[in-house]
Motif scaffolding. Structure first.
Motif, mmCIF file in Angstrom:
data_model
loop_
_atom_site.group_PDB
_atom_site.id
_atom_site.type_symbol
_atom_site.label_atom_id
_atom_site.label_comp_id
_atom_site.label_asym_id
_atom_site.label_seq_id
_atom_site.Cartn_x
_atom_site.Cartn_y
_atom_site.Cartn_z
ATOM 1 N N VAL A 68 0.880 -1.171 0.000
ATOM 2 C CA VAL A 68 0.000 0.000 0.000
ATOM 3 C C VAL A 68 0.914 1.216 0.000
ATOM 4 O O VAL A 68 1.668 1.418 0.945
ATOM 5 N N LEU A 69 0.845 2.003 -1.085
ATOM 6 C CA LEU A 69 1.777 3.117 -1.258
ATOM 7 C C LEU A 69 1.050 4.394 -1.667
ATOM 8 O O LEU A 69 -0.082 4.351 -2.147
ATOM 9 N N LYS A 70 1.731 5.527 -1.491
ATOM 10 C CA LYS A 70 1.138 6.837 -1.778
ATOM 11 C C LYS A 70 1.177 7.200 -3.254
ATOM 12 O O LYS A 70 0.393 8.023 -3.702
ATOM 13 N N VAL A 82 -1.913 -2.215 -10.148
ATOM 14 C CA VAL A 82 -1.955 -1.036 -9.280
ATOM 15 C C VAL A 82 -3.388 -0.526 -9.324
ATOM 16 O O VAL A 82 -3.935 -0.294 -10.395
ATOM 17 N N LYS A 83 -4.001 -0.387 -8.130
ATOM 18 C CA LYS A 83 -5.377 0.108 -8.049
ATOM 19 C C LYS A 83 -5.463 1.219 -7.014
ATOM 20 O O LYS A 83 -4.947 1.080 -5.902
ATOM 21 N N LYS A 84 -6.130 2.297 -7.388
ATOM 22 C CA LYS A 84 -6.311 3.416 -6.466
ATOM 23 C C LYS A 84 -7.356 3.047 -5.421
ATOM 24 O O LYS A 84 -8.397 2.459 -5.737
ATOM 25 N N ARG A 85 -7.076 3.425 -4.182
ATOM 26 C CA ARG A 85 -7.973 3.166 -3.053
ATOM 27 C C ARG A 85 -8.799 4.416 -2.759
ATOM 28 O O ARG A 85 -8.403 5.517 -3.134
ATOM 29 N N PRO A 86 -9.910 4.266 -2.030
ATOM 30 C CA PRO A 86 -10.717 5.434 -1.652
ATOM 31 C C PRO A 86 -9.958 6.463 -0.820
ATOM 32 O O PRO A 86 -10.270 7.647 -0.867
ATOM 33 N N TYR A 90 -2.514 3.665 -3.059
ATOM 34 C CA TYR A 90 -2.587 2.681 -4.130
ATOM 35 C C TYR A 90 -2.256 1.290 -3.607
ATOM 36 O O TYR A 90 -1.289 1.115 -2.857
ATOM 37 N N ASP A 91 -3.069 0.319 -4.007
ATOM 38 C CA ASP A 91 -2.787 -1.087 -3.728
ATOM 39 C C ASP A 91 -1.970 -1.636 -4.886
ATOM 40 O O ASP A 91 -2.433 -1.624 -6.034
#
Length: 165
Positions: A68-70, A82-86, A90-91
Protein backbone atom coordinates in the motif's frame (compact mmCIF):
# COMPACT_ATOMS: atom_id res chain seq x y z
CA UNK A 1 -0.21 -26.07 10.97
CA UNK A 2 -2.46 -24.48 13.59
CA UNK A 3 -1.55 -21.21 15.31
CA UNK A 4 -0.81 -23.15 18.49
CA UNK A 5 1.46 -25.58 16.62
CA UNK A 6 3.25 -22.70 14.92
CA UNK A 7 3.83 -21.00 18.27
CA UNK A 8 5.12 -24.21 19.85
CA UNK A 9 7.44 -25.00 16.94
CA UNK A 10 8.97 -21.55 16.42
CA UNK A 11 8.81 -19.87 19.84
CA UNK A 12 12.21 -21.35 20.85
CA UNK A 13 13.83 -19.37 17.98
CA UNK A 14 12.06 -16.21 19.13
CA UNK A 15 13.17 -16.80 22.72
CA UNK A 16 16.81 -17.34 21.65
CA UNK A 17 16.63 -14.06 19.76
CA UNK A 18 15.16 -12.31 22.81
CA UNK A 19 18.06 -13.56 24.91
CA UNK A 20 20.57 -12.21 22.36
CA UNK A 21 18.89 -8.87 21.60
CA UNK A 22 16.34 -8.02 24.28
CA UNK A 23 13.53 -7.79 21.71
CA UNK A 24 10.42 -9.45 23.12
CA UNK A 25 9.96 -13.06 22.00
CA UNK A 26 6.20 -12.48 22.05
CA UNK A 27 6.59 -9.72 19.49
CA UNK A 28 8.98 -11.79 17.36
CA UNK A 29 6.77 -14.87 17.16
CA UNK A 30 3.65 -12.77 16.55
CA UNK A 31 5.32 -10.94 13.70
CA UNK A 32 6.51 -14.23 12.21
CA UNK A 33 2.92 -15.52 12.44
CA UNK A 34 1.53 -12.50 10.59
CA UNK A 35 4.25 -12.43 7.95
CA UNK A 36 3.87 -16.15 7.16
CA UNK A 37 0.15 -16.71 7.77
CA UNK A 38 1.01 -18.93 10.74
CA UNK A 39 3.62 -20.79 8.71
CA UNK A 40 1.57 -21.25 5.55
CA UNK A 41 4.02 -19.20 3.50
CA UNK A 42 7.66 -19.03 4.48
CA UNK A 43 9.60 -19.73 1.29
CA UNK A 44 13.31 -19.88 1.86
CA UNK A 45 12.73 -19.84 5.64
CA UNK A 46 11.61 -16.23 5.25
CA UNK A 47 9.58 -15.51 8.38
CA UNK A 48 9.61 -11.69 8.35
CA UNK A 49 9.32 -10.44 4.80
CA UNK A 50 12.62 -8.57 4.86
CA UNK A 51 13.32 -7.27 1.40
CA UNK A 52 16.61 -7.59 -0.42
CA UNK A 53 17.11 -4.23 -2.03
CA UNK A 54 19.02 -5.28 -5.13
CA UNK A 55 18.36 -8.96 -5.81
CA UNK A 56 22.00 -9.66 -6.72
CA UNK A 57 23.50 -11.19 -3.58
CA UNK A 58 22.63 -14.82 -4.31
CA UNK A 59 20.67 -15.08 -1.06
CA UNK A 60 17.34 -13.70 -2.23
CA UNK A 61 14.14 -14.75 -3.94
CA UNK A 62 11.64 -12.96 -6.19
CA UNK A 63 8.19 -13.27 -4.60
CA UNK A 64 4.69 -11.94 -5.09
CA UNK A 65 3.59 -9.41 -2.46
CA UNK A 66 1.05 -6.67 -1.82
CA UNK A 67 2.01 -3.10 -0.96
CA UNK A 68 0.00 0.00 0.00
CA UNK A 69 1.78 3.12 -1.26
CA UNK A 70 1.14 6.84 -1.78
CA UNK A 71 2.30 7.03 -5.41
CA UNK A 72 1.01 5.32 -8.56
CA UNK A 73 4.42 5.03 -10.23
CA UNK A 74 6.69 3.15 -7.80
CA UNK A 75 9.17 0.80 -9.50
CA UNK A 76 9.43 -2.91 -8.70
CA UNK A 77 11.09 -5.80 -10.53
CA UNK A 78 7.58 -6.78 -11.72
CA UNK A 79 4.30 -4.89 -11.30
CA UNK A 80 1.23 -7.11 -11.60
CA UNK A 81 -1.42 -4.49 -10.81
CA UNK A 82 -1.96 -1.04 -9.28
CA UNK A 83 -5.38 0.11 -8.05
CA UNK A 84 -6.31 3.42 -6.47
CA UNK A 85 -7.97 3.17 -3.05
CA UNK A 86 -10.72 5.43 -1.65
CA UNK A 87 -8.15 6.95 0.76
CA UNK A 88 -6.01 8.16 -2.17
CA UNK A 89 -3.29 5.52 -1.71
CA UNK A 90 -2.59 2.68 -4.13
CA UNK A 91 -2.79 -1.09 -3.73
CA UNK A 92 0.10 -2.71 -5.57
CA UNK A 93 0.42 -6.39 -6.39
CA UNK A 94 4.04 -6.93 -7.38
CA UNK A 95 7.00 -9.26 -7.38
CA UNK A 96 9.91 -8.01 -5.33
CA UNK A 97 13.18 -9.36 -3.94
CA UNK A 98 13.15 -10.84 -0.42
CA UNK A 99 15.89 -12.37 1.69
CA UNK A 100 16.02 -16.15 2.07
CA UNK A 101 17.73 -18.27 4.73
CA UNK A 102 19.15 -21.75 5.15
CA UNK A 103 17.33 -22.27 8.48
CA UNK A 104 14.53 -20.68 10.53
CA UNK A 105 17.17 -19.62 13.05
CA UNK A 106 18.97 -17.60 10.37
CA UNK A 107 15.76 -15.72 9.64
CA UNK A 108 15.05 -14.95 13.29
CA UNK A 109 18.61 -13.73 13.91
CA UNK A 110 18.65 -11.56 10.79
CA UNK A 111 15.27 -10.10 11.72
CA UNK A 112 16.59 -8.81 15.05
CA UNK A 113 19.74 -7.45 13.43
CA UNK A 114 17.55 -5.58 10.94
CA UNK A 115 16.07 -3.42 13.73
CA UNK A 116 19.52 -2.59 15.07
CA UNK A 117 20.84 -1.75 11.60
CA UNK A 118 18.39 1.00 10.70
CA UNK A 119 18.21 4.23 12.68
CA UNK A 120 14.48 4.61 12.00
CA UNK A 121 13.82 1.83 14.56
CA UNK A 122 15.64 3.62 17.40
CA UNK A 123 12.37 4.48 19.20
CA UNK A 124 11.22 0.88 18.92
CA UNK A 125 14.43 -0.39 20.49
CA UNK A 126 13.79 1.88 23.48
CA UNK A 127 10.70 -0.26 24.24
CA UNK A 128 11.95 -3.62 22.94
CA UNK A 129 10.88 -5.50 26.08
CA UNK A 130 7.22 -4.44 25.63
CA UNK A 131 5.81 -6.35 22.64
CA UNK A 132 2.77 -4.08 22.26
CA UNK A 133 4.70 -0.81 22.25
CA UNK A 134 7.40 -2.31 20.05
CA UNK A 135 4.68 -3.23 17.51
CA UNK A 136 3.42 0.36 17.51
CA UNK A 137 6.90 1.79 17.08
CA UNK A 138 8.00 -0.43 14.20
CA UNK A 139 4.74 0.29 12.40
CA UNK A 140 5.22 4.03 12.96
CA UNK A 141 8.76 3.68 11.57
CA UNK A 142 7.39 2.17 8.36
CA UNK A 143 8.18 -1.54 8.72
CA UNK A 144 5.13 -2.48 6.65
CA UNK A 145 2.83 -0.61 4.31
CA UNK A 146 -0.37 -2.11 5.73
CA UNK A 147 -2.25 0.68 7.51
CA UNK A 148 -3.44 -1.61 10.34
CA UNK A 149 -0.12 -3.40 10.91
CA UNK A 150 0.31 -2.42 14.58
CA UNK A 151 -3.24 -3.38 15.56
CA UNK A 152 -2.95 -6.74 13.79
CA UNK A 153 0.37 -7.44 15.51
CA UNK A 154 -1.12 -6.63 18.91
CA UNK A 155 -4.05 -9.03 18.31
CA UNK A 156 -1.64 -11.82 17.45
CA UNK A 157 0.63 -11.05 20.42
CA UNK A 158 -2.40 -11.51 22.67
CA UNK A 159 -3.22 -14.85 20.98
CA UNK A 160 0.37 -16.06 21.38
CA UNK A 161 0.34 -15.13 25.07
CA UNK A 162 -2.67 -17.42 25.46
CA UNK A 163 -0.92 -20.32 23.71
CA UNK A 164 2.10 -20.02 25.99
CA UNK A 165 0.16 -20.24 29.25
Amino acid sequence: MTPREFTTKYYPFAFQTQQKTGISALFIIAQAAIETGWGKSSPGNMFFGIKDTDGINGNEQLLRTTEVLKNPDVKFPQVISVKKRPDGKYDYVVKDWFRKYDTPEGSFTDHAAFFYTYNRYRNALDVKEDPYRFAEEIAAAGYATATNYASELKKVIKMVEGYLK
